[in-house]
Design a protein around this motif. Structure first.
Motif, PDB file in Angstrom:
ATOM      1  N   THR A 190       0.851  -1.179   0.000  1.00 54.30           N
ATOM      2  CA  THR A 190       0.000   0.000   0.000  1.00 54.30           C
ATOM      3  C   THR A 190       0.884   1.225   0.000  1.00 54.30           C
ATOM      4  O   THR A 190       2.113   1.124  -0.125  1.00 54.30           O
ATOM      5  CB  THR A 190      -0.946   0.000   1.217  1.00 54.30           C
ATOM      6  N   VAL A 191       0.302   2.389   0.144  1.00 54.09           N
ATOM      7  CA  VAL A 191       1.072   3.630   0.181  1.00 54.09           C
ATOM      8  C   VAL A 191       1.465   3.900   1.630  1.00 54.09           C
ATOM      9  O   VAL A 191       0.658   4.391   2.421  1.00 54.09           O
ATOM     10  CB  VAL A 191       0.265   4.804  -0.401  1.00 54.09           C
ATOM     11  N   GLN A 192       2.690   3.570   1.988  1.00 54.30           N
ATOM     12  CA  GLN A 192       3.157   3.745   3.363  1.00 54.30           C
ATOM     13  C   GLN A 192       3.841   5.083   3.613  1.00 54.30           C
ATOM     14  O   GLN A 192       3.704   5.624   4.712  1.00 54.30           O
ATOM     15  CB  GLN A 192       4.072   2.580   3.750  1.00 54.30           C
ATOM     16  N   PRO A 193       4.580   5.639   2.654  1.00 58.53           N
ATOM     17  CA  PRO A 193       5.172   6.958   2.900  1.00 58.53           C
ATOM     18  C   PRO A 193       4.084   7.999   3.172  1.00 58.53           C
ATOM     19  O   PRO A 193       3.070   8.067   2.473  1.00 58.53           O
ATOM     20  CB  PRO A 193       5.923   7.256   1.597  1.00 58.53           C
ATOM     21  N   GLY A 194       4.273   8.787   4.200  1.00 56.52           N
ATOM     22  CA  GLY A 194       3.305   9.815   4.553  1.00 56.52           C
ATOM     23  C   GLY A 194       2.095   9.315   5.295  1.00 56.52           C
ATOM     24  O   GLY A 194       1.171  10.085   5.563  1.00 56.52           O
ATOM     25  N   LEU A 195       2.076   8.032   5.663  1.00 56.95           N
ATOM     26  CA  LEU A 195       0.893   7.447   6.297  1.00 56.95           C
ATOM     27  C   LEU A 195       0.530   8.142   7.602  1.00 56.95           C
ATOM     28  O   LEU A 195      -0.643   8.288   7.938  1.00 56.95           O
ATOM     29  CB  LEU A 195       1.141   5.958   6.561  1.00 56.95           C
TER      30      LEU A 195
END
Length: 635
Positions: free
Chosen positions: A130-135
């Protein structure tokens, strides 16, 4: 789709990258790392295992990432240093959010390390991606995304510096707080060879593998790392921090488990300036106040001992919350929040240390337009945004001394006498009670704790605030007051106890206990804390009965709904839970049994359950208020 199906650039393999991560953590002063099992984070797990074998870190394995994150939070609190939590990719990372939010508002240096798929697999539908950076958004001081094959050492250094709130020159420019390192790894995820290359120094880093004493803030700060910065928020300089909280009116802890809370890494009150009766001219040229007056000192969460020293030096009454760690000395007034109704109108100035969060009477005092108010902030804090609060911000002790002035003749004595009368009335009332109440338990816990004390949100910490004596004090008091939630408290207490090996007692309500019951799960062979968990079990959420929800005007119409939606009754067998997790359990039904159970040394983990009646709680507190009013009313 597998990593092997895609072109592989020439770069560090996963084992070498993980080794450099661990070396940088050790160099930055990280001693404790909580690891949740997972495949993508396997390179980190192997490297950390080698480091533990070499005696350089201590690992704590948890299968539940949320519990693991709060354990790391407690380790950072109890150890007064950064602690890390490592997870695999996917939903595992999201489980960390409550602890990260608490660490943000409480200024705790929690280092979150999430493993991720390499860039070529992101957005392709690859499993557990999934999109983990900036979570974590605004809740981290910085977020860094390191692609597979890149050298992560500089990113670790930068993140640790941000976690401590330090600029490149080591000066604190923002509050400490959580940071997020998202590290991508390619297959293979299992190291080849002996697996101890990082210990022997063959990873390209020429530093020795011994633990340095240097702060990560002293490390070089060149921008040659290569990590992508995905967020740097949550606490700028000045008085800034995360989200605005307005006028410290968070006096009603929600029992929904919103976000944990704790005490005191990076709290105010640690200034190096000595308290002196002499004060020079003010920086803005205004004349110094040299008069006496009716000033009081409010010590909120994280205030520190300086608040007690300051109040005693100026003969001022001290209103100290339990997690201020300033509730001692001749100036401290124990039942202060009950006295404000009777003596509060005389107050003309307030000096605040730390962050008060426990009572509406204090909130009302701080909001009064006729009372001058100064908030002492010698360093940036994380719990409000600059410019969002109305009081005068003071960052030096000479200016604060001049603002406060000395207490006028008899000022402190009047509060101490009223406090003694109120306390005597309260103790007389409790002695006549036929059943054990939360106030009895709070009194006994404070009296018998000479190690660390962790206080759960909602009623337990407020009960302690009402009855805890000022002539004794636990070694240190911790509480998750950043966001004052009930979740993660068992895990936080476990981390506090493990950090320095100090016997620790935790006082929790039953819902707080049940919300984090998974925190009781510690695997075979894992480090075990000396921790006694005292559970005040009144079969549901008691705090709402003391608020508007418990008023007759509300219950007359919504009685069953209030009990169901706010009281949340249950019949859980705590003894059975303790047995399932392998903890000792005992139940105290009398004050004598309660005292006996707490007089024994704390060894290993145990649960002390005390049953109480929730339906009579509102009446009890009403009778307490009447007894105090009668005791302090002029003859």
């Amino acid at each position: 789709m597998t990593d092997a199906a895609l072109p592989q650039p020439s770069s560090l393999d996963s084992a070498a990258s993980a080794a450099r991560v661990v070396r940088a953590l050790v160099a930055g002063g990280v001693h404790d790392v909580v690891v949740a099992p997972g495949s993508r984070s396997a390179p980190l797990a192997y490297a950390l295992s080698d480091a533990e074998h070499a005696g350089l870190v201590r690992l704590h394995v948890r299968i539940d990432e949320r519990s693991g994150a709060f354990t790391a939070l407690g380790l950072a609190l109890g150890g007064q240093r950064p602690a890390a939590v490592v997870t695999t990719s996917g939903t595992a990372v999201g489980e960390l959010l409550p602890a990260v939010m608490e660490a943000n508002h409480a200024a705790v240096p929690l280092v979150v390390i999430s493993a991720d798929r390499p860039g070529e697999l992101r957005g392709t539908g690859a499993n557990q991606t999934t999109v983990q950076p900036g979570l974590f958004g605004v809740h981290v001081r910085t977020g860094l995304d390191v692609d597979a094959g890149e050298d992560p050492a500089r990113a670790i250094q930068d993140a640790l510096r941000a976690a401590l709130g330090h600029a490149l020159d080591g000066v604190r420019t923002s509050p400490p707080g959580p940071v997020h390192l998202n590290l991508a790894f390619r297959d293979p995820l299992v190291p080849a060879g002996s697996g101890d290359a990082w210990v022997t120094g063959t990873t390209g880093d020429d530093r020795s593998a011994t633990r340095p004493e240097a702060d990560p803030a002293a490390s070089a700060g060149a921008d040659d790392g290569g990590a992508a910065v995905v967020g740097s928020v949550g606490g700028g300089g000045g008085g800034g921090g995360a989200a605005a909280v307005g006028l410290v009116d968070d006096d009603d802890d929600d029992d929904d488990g919103g976000c944990g809370g704790a005490a005191a890494v990076g709290s105010v009150g640690g200034a190096e300036e000595p308290v002196s009766a002499e004060a020079g001219p003010q920086p803005d040229g205004r004349p110094r106040r040299t008069d006496t007056g009716r000033t009081v000192v409010v010590a909120g969460h994280g205030a520190g001992e300086l608040a007690a020293v300051f109040a005693a030096h100026l003969d001022l009454p001290l209103f100290a919350e339990p997690s201020s760690n300033a509730r001692f000395g001749g100036s401290a007034v124990a039942p202060y929040r009950l006295l404000l109704e009777h003596l509060g109108a005389q107050i003309t100035r307030v000096v605040t240390f730390g962050r008060p969060t426990l009572s509406r009477p204090v909130t009302a005092l701080l909001a009064r337009p006729d009372v001058e108010h100064a908030l002492y902030l010698p360093a940036p804090v994380a719990w409000f945004e600059e410019g969002r609060r109305p009081e005068r911000i003071v960052d030096t002790l000479p200016e604060l001394l001049a603002f406060a002035g000395r207490g006028e003749e008899g000022w402190l004595r009047s509060w101490r006498e009223a406090g003694a009368a109120a306390d005597a009335a309260l103790q007389t009332l409790l002695a006549d009670e036929q059943r054990i109440t939360g106030l009895h338990v709070a009194d006994a816990v404070w009296e018998h704790t000479d190690g660390n004390l962790v206080l759960g949100s909602s009623n337990p910490i407020r009960d302690v605030d009402l009855v805890a004596a000022t002539d004794q004090h636990p070694l240190e008091v911790f509480a998750n007051r950043g966001l004052a939630g009930i979740d993660g408290t068992i895990s936080t207490a476990t981390g506090v106890a493990l950090a320095a090996g100090i016997p620790t007692r935790a006082l929790l309500g039953d819902l707080t206990f049940l919300h984090d019951v998974g925190g009781l799960l510690i695997g075979s062979g894992e480090p075990q804390p000396d921790l006694q968990i005292v559970v005040l079990n009144d079969g549901g959420g008691g705090i709402f009965g003391l608020l508007e929800h418990g008023a007759e005007s509300t219950t007359a119409r919504y009685g069953p709904a209030v009990e169901r939606l706010f009281g949340t009754p249950h019949t859980v067998d705590l003894a059975a839970l303790a047995a399932a997790y392998g903890l000792r359990h005992e139940r105290a039904t009398t004050l004598e049994e309660l005292d006996t159970a707490m007089e024994r040394p704390i060894r290993g983990r145990s649960i002390l359950e005390v049953r109480a009646e929730r339906s009579t709680l509102r009446d009890l507190h009403a009778r307490v208020r009447r007894a105090v009013a009668s005791a302090v009313r002029p003859a």
